[in-house]
Design a protein around this motif. Structure first.
Motif, PDB file in Angstrom:
ATOM      1  N   SER A  12      17.449   3.133 -11.475  1.00  0.00           N
ATOM      2  CA  SER A  12      16.886   4.560 -11.585  1.00  0.00           C
ATOM      3  C   SER A  12      15.143   5.235 -11.563  1.00  0.00           C
ATOM      4  O   SER A  12      14.760   5.798 -12.035  1.00  0.00           O
ATOM      5  CB  SER A  12      16.642   4.018 -12.944  1.00  0.00           C
ATOM      6  OG  SER A  12      16.369   2.555 -13.256  1.00  0.00           O
ATOM      7  N   GLY A  13      15.376   4.963  -9.927  1.00  0.00           N
ATOM      8  CA  GLY A  13      14.216   4.846  -9.213  1.00  0.00           C
ATOM      9  C   GLY A  13      12.512   4.393  -9.928  1.00  0.00           C
ATOM     10  O   GLY A  13      11.357   4.411  -9.544  1.00  0.00           O
ATOM     11  N   ASP A  14      13.054   2.810 -10.553  1.00  0.00           N
ATOM     12  CA  ASP A  14      12.283   2.362 -11.221  1.00  0.00           C
ATOM     13  C   ASP A  14      11.393   1.816  -9.641  1.00  0.00           C
ATOM     14  O   ASP A  14      10.048   1.735 -10.329  1.00  0.00           O
ATOM     15  CB  ASP A  14      12.218   0.946 -12.386  1.00  0.00           C
ATOM     16  CG  ASP A  14      12.910   1.849 -13.802  1.00  0.00           C
ATOM     17  OD1 ASP A  14      12.670   3.272 -13.767  1.00  0.00           O
ATOM     18  OD2 ASP A  14      14.342   1.680 -14.353  1.00  0.00           O
ATOM     19  N   PHE A  31       0.763  -1.366   0.253  1.00  0.00           N
ATOM     20  CA  PHE A  31      -0.144   0.105   0.193  1.00  0.00           C
ATOM     21  C   PHE A  31       0.955   1.438   0.155  1.00  0.00           C
ATOM     22  O   PHE A  31       0.712   2.377  -0.114  1.00  0.00           O
ATOM     23  CB  PHE A  31      -0.890   0.582   0.811  1.00  0.00           C
ATOM     24  CG  PHE A  31      -1.733  -1.323   1.368  1.00  0.00           C
ATOM     25  CD1 PHE A  31      -3.675  -1.380   0.672  1.00  0.00           C
ATOM     26  CD2 PHE A  31      -1.589  -2.531   1.614  1.00  0.00           C
ATOM     27  CE1 PHE A  31      -4.155  -2.418   0.195  1.00  0.00           C
ATOM     28  CE2 PHE A  31      -2.354  -3.055   1.416  1.00  0.00           C
ATOM     29  CZ  PHE A  31      -3.792  -3.197   1.513  1.00  0.00           C
ATOM     30  N   GLY A  32       2.343   1.274  -0.206  1.00  0.00           N
ATOM     31  CA  GLY A  32       2.620   2.271   0.269  1.00  0.00           C
ATOM     32  C   GLY A  32       2.770   3.249   1.649  1.00  0.00           C
ATOM     33  O   GLY A  32       2.686   4.001   1.582  1.00  0.00           O
ATOM     34  N   ALA A  91      12.991   4.536  -3.497  1.00  0.00           N
ATOM     35  CA  ALA A  91      13.135   5.657  -4.371  1.00  0.00           C
ATOM     36  C   ALA A  91      14.294   6.134  -5.038  1.00  0.00           C
ATOM     37  O   ALA A  91      13.678   6.204  -6.098  1.00  0.00           O
ATOM     38  CB  ALA A  91      11.736   6.654  -4.688  1.00  0.00           C
ATOM     39  N   LEU A  92      15.057   6.463  -4.065  1.00  0.00           N
ATOM     40  CA  LEU A  92      16.035   6.800  -4.446  1.00  0.00           C
ATOM     41  C   LEU A  92      17.012   5.687  -5.207  1.00  0.00           C
ATOM     42  O   LEU A  92      18.217   6.142  -6.168  1.00  0.00           O
ATOM     43  CB  LEU A  92      16.767   7.089  -3.405  1.00  0.00           C
ATOM     44  CG  LEU A  92      17.023   8.858  -3.142  1.00  0.00           C
ATOM     45  CD1 LEU A  92      17.533   9.371  -1.318  1.00  0.00           C
ATOM     46  CD2 LEU A  92      16.258   9.897  -3.780  1.00  0.00           C
ATOM     47  N   LEU A  93      17.345   4.225  -5.117  1.00  0.00           N
ATOM     48  CA  LEU A  93      17.699   3.501  -5.762  1.00  0.00           C
ATOM     49  C   LEU A  93      17.451   3.210  -7.210  1.00  0.00           C
ATOM     50  O   LEU A  93      16.803   3.749  -8.079  1.00  0.00           O
ATOM     51  CB  LEU A  93      17.361   1.797  -5.248  1.00  0.00           C
ATOM     52  CG  LEU A  93      17.398   1.804  -3.668  1.00  0.00           C
ATOM     53  CD1 LEU A  93      16.842   0.871  -3.454  1.00  0.00           C
ATOM     54  CD2 LEU A  93      19.554   1.685  -3.696  1.00  0.00           C
ATOM     55  N   PRO A 146       0.585  -0.544  -4.380  1.00  0.00           N
ATOM     56  CA  PRO A 146       0.156  -0.986  -5.495  1.00  0.00           C
ATOM     57  C   PRO A 146       0.670  -2.103  -6.375  1.00  0.00           C
ATOM     58  O   PRO A 146       0.095  -3.019  -6.592  1.00  0.00           O
ATOM     59  CB  PRO A 146      -1.138  -0.368  -5.753  1.00  0.00           C
ATOM     60  CG  PRO A 146      -1.029   0.804  -5.137  1.00  0.00           C
ATOM     61  CD  PRO A 146       0.138   1.404  -4.663  1.00  0.00           C
ATOM     62  N   GLY A 147       1.373  -1.355  -6.918  1.00  0.00           N
ATOM     63  CA  GLY A 147       1.710  -1.598  -8.425  1.00  0.00           C
ATOM     64  C   GLY A 147       3.346  -3.068  -7.561  1.00  0.00           C
ATOM     65  O   GLY A 147       3.868  -3.685  -8.882  1.00  0.00           O
ATOM     66  N   GLU A 159       8.989   0.700  -7.282  1.00  0.00           N
ATOM     67  CA  GLU A 159       8.072   2.180  -6.513  1.00  0.00           C
ATOM     68  C   GLU A 159       7.238   1.807  -6.019  1.00  0.00           C
ATOM     69  O   GLU A 159       6.582   0.818  -5.908  1.00  0.00           O
ATOM     70  CB  GLU A 159       7.096   2.932  -7.985  1.00  0.00           C
ATOM     71  CG  GLU A 159       6.004   4.161  -7.523  1.00  0.00           C
ATOM     72  CD  GLU A 159       6.057   4.983  -8.406  1.00  0.00           C
ATOM     73  OE1 GLU A 159       5.151   4.657  -8.523  1.00  0.00           O
ATOM     74  OE2 GLU A 159       6.792   5.781  -8.700  1.00  0.00           O
TER      75      GLU A 159
END
Lengths: 362, 676
Positions: B346-348, B326-327, B342-344, B353-354, B350
């Motif tokens: 290339s920031g892909d 759920f973030g 999020a900094l790791l 939920p995804g 996330e």
């Protein structure tokens, strides 16, 4: 000066300055130094994320590549840290302070704990965001671009408090004649979204990045219906569609389509003033009072270099959301729009907070 | 089934990612750093992760994850050292461990307690990871089934553990829990922003008291002061009995308890919004209720260590569910973790939920890195526990000043105000008297910890329930009495009934002799006085902010009623009745060579000196004076120990980029770090 006039001038200045400001390279050198970027929130909030994103980029861009560390000084909803920063003076340019909408709103509303004065500080960077409001599927079906069919529905909204950024959505819904009952005391917009997903809340709003990360999926699955964005400001200070969400109408459009909602007058001016302070110019980075011009120019140049990076748009949108970033004089103009609200707008909001929620700031 | 078909290859990918030498190297590095940071009570994962953040930008995701998870995972393991050896609850995860772990250390069984705790932690971590591997695929709807009434009921279940821990006089336990809740309401209310027992003129109070300070004040300070007065080693007779192997055997003998508590840990950890503050108490209560001979709880029962320790590492795994799916961070360190992810690269990646759809392999890597970090951390800790347990044989007078140093620093980090030290001292004083008069300190702490959730969930659930009832009666009933709520109510009722029957045999403070009436009655009157004042204060909140006053009024009134009944009982019963329990009558405290106030004055002196010259300078003076005067060491020894203490403090604070409390001197003159 009327509100619209004021906003227009400030925003024109902001856009223009962002384009043209190009100070000469200064001779300030930070070799071997450590720059402290103080954030008046805890390690866990959005401002921490924002500063942690910019810190390494800033370090690379400043002359002498100093270490940039982010320090946290939470307390009293950022008022404590801001009061502390007010008493700091320029030393050797190694102190930076970050504020957010939660620092600006108490200042605007005349909170008795505020002992800081934004105009004493030197803004070097500002960034903003947008916001999207959405409804649950059942009530969303009644939404036809106006709130006319929503006026006899009772809504529940998970809120962090009426004096926070939530002031903007709550006032907007009230202007549309909707019955939105806020459930206060949640800790962040993520908790609000969860409450909505559980079906306990029936209306919600998220900032741009929060919407893209969590809520867009619910919309795609048919569990939520986007209602409106707060919009974004054009060069003349008019509210236009948010470029991140060009397909979603703005509050202004919905208000115009809804009976009894006016896009002029006291309420509208007040809403717009607080919207501008809370969203397009949400976060600012400051140097303390009395900082010499060459140090300000050095930071301005560094932040400009950060924004000018070829990959900036890509890395920033992934890590902190799609923010518009202003530097130098642009940041100064942004500060103006964010912290100067006409007295009538302020009085209107203070009166409304008291009538609707019994909130008194004293 | 479709989900499981994609899960197996993802699980294989995850293991392929993890089992690279360089990834394991980063994991071990993270674990070692986490253990080093974990020495500081009250800092834990947040300080460590903040330290790592600057390096995360653009780092290879799996390496960054290994480093961060290695660090986060071992905090609930390493803070066990402080809770068992010193009686200092390092974090909310180790509060219940103190109850039986520290008495074991006092009996000379520190190594046994530690290794039992570590074995339980390890096992809990592994159970958690296995459970999650399957559960994470189906977790989403289950997590969403936990609405506000369900969360309120879990909080109430946590609160019901007061019944088990209330002590010999249940009314005292209830009043202590009520007092804890009332102290938890101090400050600006979450809902309406009204001030309770606070004023804008004292900004410190508007934010309320922090858990670190209350935990240290209630548990650590009374123990430190008591041991210091007795001038002995923690382990009585300075001998170590059982070794680390016994602890592992203890754990193996209680493996089913460990399994059950691990599952309690994962399940409660999965629910966002509770943050695991109740887990260890529920596990402790469960351990008590399932033990036949309850007479040893509070005096060093190994099951009281195994239960909470099994649950707290499992909880970390459970906490990953709301974080990843759920973030929504389940704890402070998880919030930083989300930001760092999020900094790791290339920031892909996330978090949100995804995560399951797009990054199931990464999700599994995170789950199993956590489990692996637990294994590495536990093995290191068990290996070290025999040696570190020897600390308990040192004359306590040599340890105490360093402990005062550590807890002052930890308290200051929670709010970075000088007032943090004053609050620590004040709560410490309350803790000392709660202990002296046999008022249940665990009950007080449970009340404090659950104060905010109880108030928040009650108000929010009430508001939404009344909204549903307005729509229709059925809809309201469906909302309030969901199947989960009903099950939780049954569990709570059973646990309260059992708890009340058992409470008398569980003496968290050990045997306490009773004495004359005067001192216990004075203490009762002071508590009742505070409650009365807080009640009046709450009743002055205007009615439109009912959400801010209702809980203080009800709980405060209830606690005050308990105090009044106690007062009547005290008037009627003869001296020597167990209601007049007083540790100063006879026993260790009464026979101690040093008095309470002269011992406490040392700590008070450190705080007063800090106010004038700042922490480090005050510490130099405090350490030298303490070793020279109180411990009677030679000048050389005093200076050497002082130098070691200061060096350690500066090294750790410097590495973690932390400041020290400044004093008046620092306000007048600019001094370089660490003096500033």
């Amino acid at each position: 000066m009327t509100m619209s006039n004021f906003t227009r001038r400030a925003v024109v200045g902001l856009i223009a300055a962002a384009g043209f400001a190009a100070p000469a390279a200064a001779e300030v050198d930070f070799t071997g130094k450590t720059i402290e970027w103080v954030i008046p929130f805890s390690e866990t909030g959005g401002s921490a994320k924002w500063a942690n994103f910019f810190a390494p980029l800033l370090s690379e861009a400043l002359p002498g590549t100093p270490t940039v560390v982010v320090k946290f000084m939470p307390g009293a909803g950022s008022t404590k840290g801001a009061n502390w920063f007010q008493n700091e003076t320029h030393d050797d340019g190694t102190l930076l302070f970050g504020s957010s909408g939660s620092t600006q709103f108490p200042y605007l509303l005349g909170d008795p704990r505020v002992r800081y004065e934004y105009n004493d500080w030197n803004p070097v960077m500002a960034s903003g965001t947008g916001g999207v409001a959405y409804l649950n599927a059942e009530d969303g079906a009644k939404f036809d671009g106006s709130a006319n069919a929503l006026k006899d529905v009772d809504f529940i909204y998970g809120s962090q408090g009426a004096t926070r950024l939530d002031l903007v959505p709550l006032l907007a819904w009230q202007m549309l004649g909707m019955n939105v009952e806020p459930v206060f005391g949640i800790k962040g917009r993520g908790d609000g979204r969860l409450m909505f997903e559980r079906g306990e809340a029936t209306i919600d709003y998220q900032t741009s990045s929060g919407y893209l990360k969590g809520s867009a999926e619910m919309v795609a699955a048919g569990n939520a219906v986007p209602m409106m964005t707060w919009g974004s400001l054009d060069a003349d200070g008019n509210i236009v569609r948010d470029p991140t969400f060009p397909d979603i109408a703005t509050f202004k459009e919905v208000c115009e389509a809804t009976d009894g909602c006016e896009t002029s007058g006291e309420a509208w001016d007040a809403w717009k003033a607080f919207f501008v302070a809370g969203f397009p110019v949400q976060k600012l980075a400051f140097l303390p009072a009395g900082t010499p011009q060459d140090v300000i120019d050095t930071y301005t140049k560094a932040f400009e270099d950060v924004v000018a990076r070829a990959d900036f748009a890509e890395i920033s949108s992934k890590r902190v959301g799609k923010y518009s970033v202003f530097t130098g004089d642009g940041a100064k103009a942004a500060l103006g729009t964010a912290t100067q609200v006409p007295a009538e707008a302020k009085a209107y909001v203070i009166g409304w907070l008291k009538d609707a929620y019994g909130v008194e700031l004293k | 089934m479709e989900a499981f078909a994609t899960a197996l290859p993802a699980l294989a990918d995850a293991w392929a990612l993890i089992l690279q030498p360089i990834v394991l190297g980063y994991l071990v590095l993270g674990v070692v750093m986490g253990l080093a940071v974990g020495v500081f009570p009250g800092l834990g994962g947040i300080a460590g992760l903040s330290l790592l953040l600057p390096f995360m930008f653009g780092m290879d995701p799996i390496l960054g994850l290994a480093l961060m998870i290695g660090m986060v995972a071992v905090v609930p393991t390493s803070d066990t050292f402080a809770s068992v050896l010193m009686g200092i609850p390092g974090s909310s995860a180790s509060q219940a461990t103190v109850l039986d772990g520290f008495p074991m250390a006092k009996k000379g069984q520190a190594a046994r307690a530690l290794s039992a705790a570590f074995a339980s932690s390890l096992f809990g971590g592994l159970v958690g990871a296995s459970f999650l591997t399957v559960f994470i695929l189906v977790a989403r709807p289950i997590v969403l089934a936990f609405g506000l009434p369900e969360m309120l009921m879990i909080t109430v279940l946590g609160l019901s553990m007061v019944a088990v821990l209330a002590g010999r006089i249940p009314l005292k336990g209830l009043a202590a829990a009520g007092l804890g809740i009332m102290i938890g309401t101090i400050g600006e209310a979450d809902a309406g922003g009204s001030l309770r027992m606070a004023s804008y003129d004292i900004p410190y109070l508007t934010d309320g008291l922090k858990l670190v300070i209350v935990g240290l004040g209630v548990f650590a300070i009374p123990e430190i002061v008591s041991l210091l007065r007795q001038d002995r080693s923690i382990a009585k007779g300075a001998s170590l009995g059982a070794g680390w192997l016994d602890g592992v055997k203890d754990w193996a003998a209680n493996i089913w308890l460990s399994v059950r508590c691990s599952i309690i840990g994962v399940v409660v950890g999965v629910i966002p919004g509770l943050g695991g503050s109740v887990v260890d108490w529920i596990a402790y209560g469960h351990a008590v209720q399932t033990t036949k001979d309850k007479s040893n709880f509070g005096k060093g029962e190994v099951r009281g260590v195994i239960g909470p320790e099994s649950s707290n590492n499992a909880k970390e795994g459970g906490g990953l569910v709301p974080t990843l799916l759920f973030g929504i961070p389940g704890s402070g360190s998880m919030a930083i973790f989300i930001g760092a992810v999020a900094l790791l690269g290339s920031g892909d990646i996330e978090v949100g939920p995804g995560m399951l759809k797009n990054n199931l392999d990464i999700t599994y890597s995170i789950v199993w890195l956590l489990a692996l970090a637990n294994v590495v951390g536990t093995v290191l800790c068990i290996a070290a526990s025999g040696g570190i347990a020897k600390l308990t044989t040192i004359r306590f007078t040599y340890l105490a000043p360093f402990l005062f140093m550590l807890i002052s620093f930890a308290a200051f980090q929670s709010g970075q105000n000088f007032e943090d030290l004053l609050a620590l001292f004040t709560i410490g004083l309350i803790g000392i008297f709660l202990r002296r008069f046999d008022w249940s300190r665990p009950a007080f702490l449970i009340g404090f910890v659950l104060s905010n959730p109880v108030e928040k969930f009650t108000n929010q659930a009430f508001q939404i329930a009344s909204f549903r009832f307005r729509k229709s009666f059925e809809e309201g009933m469906d909302y309030v009495f969901s199947p989960i709520v009903i099950v939780l109510i049954i569990i709570t009722v059973v646990s309260v009934v059992l708890g009340i029957r058992q409470a008398k045999t569980i003496m968290a403070e050990g045997e306490v002799q009773s004495g004359s009436k005067r001192a216990p009655v004075v203490f009762l009157l002071v508590i009742a006085g505070y409650l009365t004042f807080a009640l009046i204060n709450a009743s002055m909140i205007p009615d439109y902010n009912m959400t801010d006053k209702i809980i203080p009024l009800i709980i405060g009134g209830f606690a005050l009623a308990c105090c009044m009944i106690l007062l009547v009982q005290m008037m009627r019963r003869p001296e020597g009745d167990s209601i007049f329990a007083d540790k100063e009558v006879s026993g260790e405290d009464a026979d101690a060579p040093y008095g309470l106030w002269s011992t406490l004055a040392w700590f008070g002196g450190l705080i007063a000196a800090t106010w004038v010259v700042g922490f480090i300078l005050a510490l130099v003076g405090f350490l030298i004076a303490f070793f020279r005067v109180r411990a009677g060491s030679s000048w050389g020894m005093s200076l050497l120990l002082t130098a070691c203490g200061i060096a350690f403090m500066c090294l750790m604070a410097g590495a973690l980029n932390r400041d020290f409390p400044p004093g008046l001197l620092q306000g007048a003159v600019d001094l370089p770090w660490p003096l500033k």
